[in-house]
Design a protein around this motif. Structure first.
Motif, PDB file in Angstrom:
ATOM      1  N   PHE A  80      45.638  26.636  41.597  1.00 21.01           N
ATOM      2  CA  PHE A  80      46.075  27.031  40.306  1.00 21.01           C
ATOM      3  C   PHE A  80      44.534  27.593  39.649  1.00 21.01           C
ATOM      4  CE2 PHE A  80      49.566  24.223  41.339  1.00 21.01           C
ATOM      5  CZ  PHE A  80      50.418  24.955  40.666  1.00 21.01           C
ATOM      6  N   SER A  81      44.718  28.873  39.356  1.00 26.56           N
ATOM      7  CA  SER A  81      43.286  29.339  38.888  1.00 26.56           C
ATOM      8  C   SER A  81      43.480  30.868  37.949  1.00 26.56           C
ATOM      9  CB  SER A  81      42.280  29.655  39.923  1.00 26.56           C
ATOM     10  OG  SER A  81      41.148  30.142  39.616  1.00 26.56           O
ATOM     11  N   LYS A  82      42.503  30.673  37.021  1.00 31.80           N
ATOM     12  CA  LYS A  82      42.414  32.155  36.243  1.00 31.80           C
ATOM     13  C   LYS A  82      40.985  32.603  36.608  1.00 31.80           C
ATOM     14  CE  LYS A  82      44.984  30.468  32.265  1.00 31.80           C
ATOM     15  NZ  LYS A  82      44.811  29.835  30.714  1.00 31.80           N
ATOM     16  N   ASN A  83      40.194  31.953  37.378  1.00 33.48           N
ATOM     17  CA  ASN A  83      38.895  32.661  37.821  1.00 33.48           C
ATOM     18  C   ASN A  83      38.839  33.191  39.170  1.00 33.48           C
ATOM     19  OD1 ASN A  83      36.185  32.745  38.372  1.00 33.48           O
ATOM     20  ND2 ASN A  83      35.707  31.010  37.207  1.00 33.48           N
ATOM     21  N   ILE A  84      38.675  34.521  39.235  1.00 35.14           N
ATOM     22  CA  ILE A  84      38.837  35.295  40.733  1.00 35.14           C
ATOM     23  C   ILE A  84      37.655  34.814  41.402  1.00 35.14           C
ATOM     24  CG2 ILE A  84      38.482  37.416  41.848  1.00 35.14           C
ATOM     25  CD1 ILE A  84      39.831  38.704  39.282  1.00 35.14           C
ATOM     26  N   ASN A 133      45.399  37.787  34.394  1.00 32.93           N
ATOM     27  CA  ASN A 133      44.170  37.800  35.741  1.00 32.93           C
ATOM     28  C   ASN A 133      45.246  38.193  36.981  1.00 32.93           C
ATOM     29  OD1 ASN A 133      41.647  36.586  34.764  1.00 32.93           O
ATOM     30  ND2 ASN A 133      43.210  35.144  33.729  1.00 32.93           N
ATOM     31  N   TYR A 134      46.280  38.425  36.802  1.00 31.72           N
ATOM     32  CA  TYR A 134      47.247  38.601  38.062  1.00 31.72           C
ATOM     33  C   TYR A 134      46.781  39.765  38.763  1.00 31.72           C
ATOM     34  CZ  TYR A 134      51.387  39.670  40.482  1.00 31.72           C
ATOM     35  OH  TYR A 134      52.303  40.055  41.586  1.00 31.72           O
ATOM     36  N   TYR A 135      46.742  41.039  38.063  1.00 31.10           N
ATOM     37  CA  TYR A 135      46.548  42.373  38.781  1.00 31.10           C
ATOM     38  C   TYR A 135      45.134  42.370  39.384  1.00 31.10           C
ATOM     39  CZ  TYR A 135      51.176  43.466  36.727  1.00 31.10           C
ATOM     40  OH  TYR A 135      52.211  43.302  36.666  1.00 31.10           O
ATOM     41  N   GLY A 136      44.181  41.713  38.496  1.00 33.29           N
ATOM     42  CA  GLY A 136      42.851  41.951  39.041  1.00 33.29           C
ATOM     43  C   GLY A 136      42.753  40.879  40.220  1.00 33.29           C
ATOM     44  N   MET A 137      43.125  39.677  40.073  1.00 32.23           N
ATOM     45  CA  MET A 137      43.447  38.779  41.174  1.00 32.23           C
ATOM     46  C   MET A 137      43.757  39.386  42.748  1.00 32.23           C
ATOM     47  SD  MET A 137      42.406  35.219  41.498  1.00 32.23           S
ATOM     48  CE  MET A 137      42.918  34.219  39.871  1.00 32.23           C
ATOM     49  N   LYS A 138      45.122  40.171  42.294  1.00 33.11           N
ATOM     50  CA  LYS A 138      45.518  40.731  43.536  1.00 33.11           C
ATOM     51  C   LYS A 138      44.637  41.900  44.095  1.00 33.11           C
ATOM     52  CE  LYS A 138      49.845  42.131  43.482  1.00 33.11           C
ATOM     53  NZ  LYS A 138      50.589  41.454  44.443  1.00 33.11           N
ATOM     54  N   LEU A 139      44.196  42.716  43.290  1.00 34.39           N
ATOM     55  CA  LEU A 139      43.309  43.575  43.960  1.00 34.39           C
ATOM     56  C   LEU A 139      42.232  43.065  44.708  1.00 34.39           C
ATOM     57  CD1 LEU A 139      42.733  46.618  44.352  1.00 34.39           C
ATOM     58  CD2 LEU A 139      41.492  46.650  42.232  1.00 34.39           C
ATOM     59  N   TRP A 140      41.564  42.101  44.001  1.00 35.40           N
ATOM     60  CA  TRP A 140      40.514  41.243  44.905  1.00 35.40           C
ATOM     61  C   TRP A 140      40.662  40.824  46.147  1.00 35.40           C
ATOM     62  CZ3 TRP A 140      35.143  40.094  43.786  1.00 35.40           C
ATOM     63  CH2 TRP A 140      34.780  39.383  44.736  1.00 35.40           C
ATOM     64  N   PHE A 141      41.976  40.413  46.383  1.00 27.62           N
ATOM     65  CA  PHE A 141      42.422  39.840  47.655  1.00 27.62           C
ATOM     66  C   PHE A 141      42.794  40.956  48.651  1.00 27.62           C
ATOM     67  CE2 PHE A 141      42.298  35.785  45.287  1.00 27.62           C
ATOM     68  CZ  PHE A 141      41.230  35.269  46.099  1.00 27.62           C
ATOM     69  N   VAL A 142      43.218  42.027  47.930  1.00 26.74           N
ATOM     70  CA  VAL A 142      43.677  43.171  48.846  1.00 26.74           C
ATOM     71  C   VAL A 142      42.196  43.866  49.322  1.00 26.74           C
ATOM     72  CG1 VAL A 142      44.203  45.599  48.738  1.00 26.74           C
ATOM     73  CG2 VAL A 142      45.652  43.910  47.814  1.00 26.74           C
ATOM     74  N   ALA A 168      43.331  34.930  57.540  1.00 26.15           N
ATOM     75  CA  ALA A 168      44.370  33.959  56.382  1.00 26.15           C
ATOM     76  C   ALA A 168      45.056  34.972  55.689  1.00 26.15           C
ATOM     77  CB  ALA A 168      43.361  33.250  55.595  1.00 26.15           C
ATOM     78  N   THR A 169      46.151  34.500  55.284  1.00 27.71           N
ATOM     79  CA  THR A 169      46.908  35.397  54.319  1.00 27.71           C
ATOM     80  C   THR A 169      46.874  34.902  53.043  1.00 27.71           C
ATOM     81  OG1 THR A 169      48.799  35.765  55.996  1.00 27.71           O
ATOM     82  CG2 THR A 169      49.256  36.006  53.678  1.00 27.71           C
ATOM     83  N   ILE A 170      46.723  35.817  51.987  1.00 28.33           N
ATOM     84  CA  ILE A 170      46.628  35.437  50.668  1.00 28.33           C
ATOM     85  C   ILE A 170      47.716  35.787  49.911  1.00 28.33           C
ATOM     86  CG2 ILE A 170      44.934  35.198  48.714  1.00 28.33           C
ATOM     87  CD1 ILE A 170      43.522  34.302  51.293  1.00 28.33           C
ATOM     88  N   VAL A 171      48.377  35.181  49.069  1.00 35.64           N
ATOM     89  CA  VAL A 171      49.530  35.632  48.203  1.00 35.64           C
ATOM     90  C   VAL A 171      48.946  35.151  46.529  1.00 35.64           C
ATOM     91  CG1 VAL A 171      51.920  35.520  47.526  1.00 35.64           C
ATOM     92  CG2 VAL A 171      51.042  35.016  50.086  1.00 35.64           C
ATOM     93  N   VAL A 172      49.199  35.965  45.858  1.00 38.56           N
ATOM     94  CA  VAL A 172      48.748  35.975  44.478  1.00 38.56           C
ATOM     95  C   VAL A 172      50.164  35.719  43.439  1.00 38.56           C
ATOM     96  CG1 VAL A 172      47.802  36.538  42.415  1.00 38.56           C
ATOM     97  CG2 VAL A 172      46.730  36.945  44.729  1.00 38.56           C
ATOM     98  N   ILE A 173      50.631  34.907  42.867  1.00 43.78           N
ATOM     99  CA  ILE A 173      51.634  34.571  42.146  1.00 43.78           C
ATOM    100  C   ILE A 173      51.436  34.389  40.586  1.00 43.78           C
ATOM    101  CG2 ILE A 173      53.410  32.686  41.855  1.00 43.78           C
ATOM    102  CD1 ILE A 173      52.857  31.587  44.586  1.00 43.78           C
ATOM    103  N   ASN A 174      52.348  35.391  40.181  1.00 46.38           N
ATOM    104  CA  ASN A 174      52.108  35.387  38.566  1.00 46.38           C
ATOM    105  C   ASN A 174      52.894  34.178  37.876  1.00 46.38           C
ATOM    106  OD1 ASN A 174      52.044  35.882  35.777  1.00 46.38           O
ATOM    107  ND2 ASN A 174      52.618  38.312  35.936  1.00 46.38           N
ATOM    108  N   PHE A 175      52.222  33.194  37.551  1.00 41.63           N
ATOM    109  CA  PHE A 175      53.119  32.097  36.987  1.00 41.63           C
ATOM    110  C   PHE A 175      54.094  32.444  36.084  1.00 41.63           C
ATOM    111  CE2 PHE A 175      53.475  28.412  34.318  1.00 41.63           C
ATOM    112  CZ  PHE A 175      54.037  27.630  34.931  1.00 41.63           C
ATOM    113  N   GLU A 176      53.885  33.413  35.152  1.00 38.42           N
ATOM    114  CA  GLU A 176      54.795  33.879  33.697  1.00 38.42           C
ATOM    115  C   GLU A 176      55.794  34.628  34.472  1.00 38.42           C
ATOM    116  OE1 GLU A 176      52.092  35.501  31.087  1.00 38.42           O
ATOM    117  OE2 GLU A 176      50.651  34.059  31.493  1.00 38.42           O
TER     118      GLU A 176
END
Length: 452
Positions: free
Chosen positions: A159-163, A193-202, A209-217
């Motif tokens: 659980f994080s807001k810090n990329i 932070n959802y979209y920025g986090m997604k692009l970082w891990f793309v 490893a597989t990275i999946v970003v989930i928008n809690f909201e």
């Protein structure tokens, strides 16, 4: 840092200011009065730009000698001692007021510094978000449909807001793992932070490893809407002052206790098809392979966690209220946790936690956040499996005396406390263990001047 010369300048300045009003009234001492005024101005100018001796100009010793000579000449004059004494007392009172003001201001600015996202990291998140919509990056979730719900793989939740912090935790875990292709990291973040986090891990891969970003909201969860827990809640840190009763004189130590936020108690709903997950806080650096956690027998318990036995339930009577508990039970720490989701559902930990929140009379956001500590301890009472201390070394965000050898041998390092490694206020000698897992040659980091 050495400030002995700075203190000497201030002492001279206090004396000079005390004598100057009386000296200025003496007949025939215009030259001495002028010299004193000039020396005072020069001292004030040097001190306006200096906090420690290293900030002072090279000619400071000459200025000190000049002031000493001027003060000696002034003391040889006949002045009214009562006036000098009165002026000194006025200066003392003003200095005390100024010191109290700066003390409060320093405390406020320190709290602001540790609780506010650094400008460079905010810039990174915003630049990545803008770039996401410009590039229309592919959705990593759709790229691995067969992996996301497979209970046979190793699932990690952050659980994080810090990329940057989440990336370091993931990178350190992957780098020190013997096998990475069966690792799935679920990064739960907020809409901002959802979209920025997604692009970082793309843009950045971590072995296989597989990275999946989930928008809690965007999650459609029963408890999420029924209980008003619609905002992402990160791990919560509480500061505890603990009396050391075994010492000859009663002493107090300050400890930072990190517990799950409200969102953690929705894990069984977020991951309905999973049986076991490892939850990592984003201020954790992993230094060893964690794969053995998946075969760890929790003996019917729900949460494998580091116990913090310097703080026991019996010391928290005021917080825990009239609820029943074992006074000798230890507090436990978030940071590195192995969660048996099947046992969690069986014991209905989520329901218990939500009932406890209600019983603590949570009327606003502040009281709701404060209730996370006692409600979490009580909801998981008798359901904690104690992990050995080797699994996680605590205190790197507040304790200046952590043993270096312990740091090298620990499975993970937990930077709990206010001095996080991505902040300028982070403890310098501990930062290197975090920075070695920091992503290099990332253009958005360069553009935002990200250099923790």
């Amino acid at each position: 840092m050495d400030d002995s010369t700075v203190k000497k300048l201030k002492d001279q300045l206090f004396v000079a200011r005390a004598y100057y009003p009386s000296l200025a009234k003496l007949n025939g001492q215009q030259k001495l009065s002028h010299d004193m005024k000039q020396n005072i101005q020069e001292h004030e100018h040097m001190l306006s730009e200096a906090i420690v001796d290293a900030d002072l100009p090279t000619f400071v010793e000459k200025k000190i000698q000049k002031m000493e000579q001027t003060i000696a000449r002034t003391k040889a004059c006949t002045v009214d001692c009562k006036n000098v004494d009165k002026k000194l007392r006025q200066i003392l009172d003003l200095t005390e007021d100024e010191a109290n003001f700066h003390l409060k201001q320093s405390a406020f600015l320190y709290q602001l510094g540790v609780q506010t996202m650094p400008k460079s990291l905010h810039c990174l998140s915003m630049r990545l978000t803008v770039e996401f919509f410009k590039s229309l990056s592919t959705d990593s979730k759709n790229s691995h449909p067969n992996k996301l719900d497979s209970p046979n793989l190793m699932h990690f939740v952050i659980f994080s807001k810090n990329i940057l912090a989440a990336a370091v935790t993931i990178n350190s875990t992957v780098v020190n793992s013997q096998v990475s292709q069966n690792m799935i990291f679920h990064v739960v973040t907020d809409a901002q932070n959802y979209y920025g986090m997604k692009l970082w891990f793309v843009r950045n891969s971590y072995k296989e490893a597989t990275i999946v970003v989930i928008n809690f909201e965007e999650l459609n969860l029963e408890h999420l809407h029924n209980d008003g827990l619609t905002k992402l809640s990160l791990p919560v840190e509480f500061r505890a002052y603990i009396h050391k009763m075994d010492q000859p004189t009663t002493q107090m130590s300050t400890e930072y206790i990190t517990v799950f936020g409200h969102s953690h108690y929705l894990l069984p709903e977020i991951f309905k098809n999973l049986k076991r997950v490892v939850v990592l806080d984003d201020d954790v650096v992993v230094q060893r392979d964690l794969s053995s956690l998946w075969n760890l027998h929790l003996q019917g318990k729900v949460n494998g966690a580091i116990e913090f036995c310097r703080l026991r339930f019996g010391q928290l009577k005021m917080l825990l209220g009239r609820n029943s508990y074992d006074a000798d039970s230890c507090a436990w720490m978030s940071g590195l946790n192995i969660i048996d989701l099947e046992k969690w559902r069986e014991h209905n930990v989520t329901g218990t936690y939500l009932r406890l929140l209600e019983s603590f009379g949570t009327k606003n956001e502040t009281s709701l956040r404060a209730a996370a500590f006692p409600a979490g301890l009580l909801a998981l009472k008798n359901l904690i499996y104690p992990l050995g201390e080797r699994w996680s070394l605590l205190g790197l965000g507040h304790n200046y005396s952590v043993n270096v050898e312990d740091m090298k041998t620990a499975t993970s390092l937990h930077y709990n406390g206010q001095m996080k490694p991505w902040l300028d206020l982070g403890i310098p000698e501990y930062k290197k263990y975090w920075k070695i897992y920091l992503t290099q040659d990332e253009k958005f980091m360069d553009e935002c001047n990200v250099n923790p």
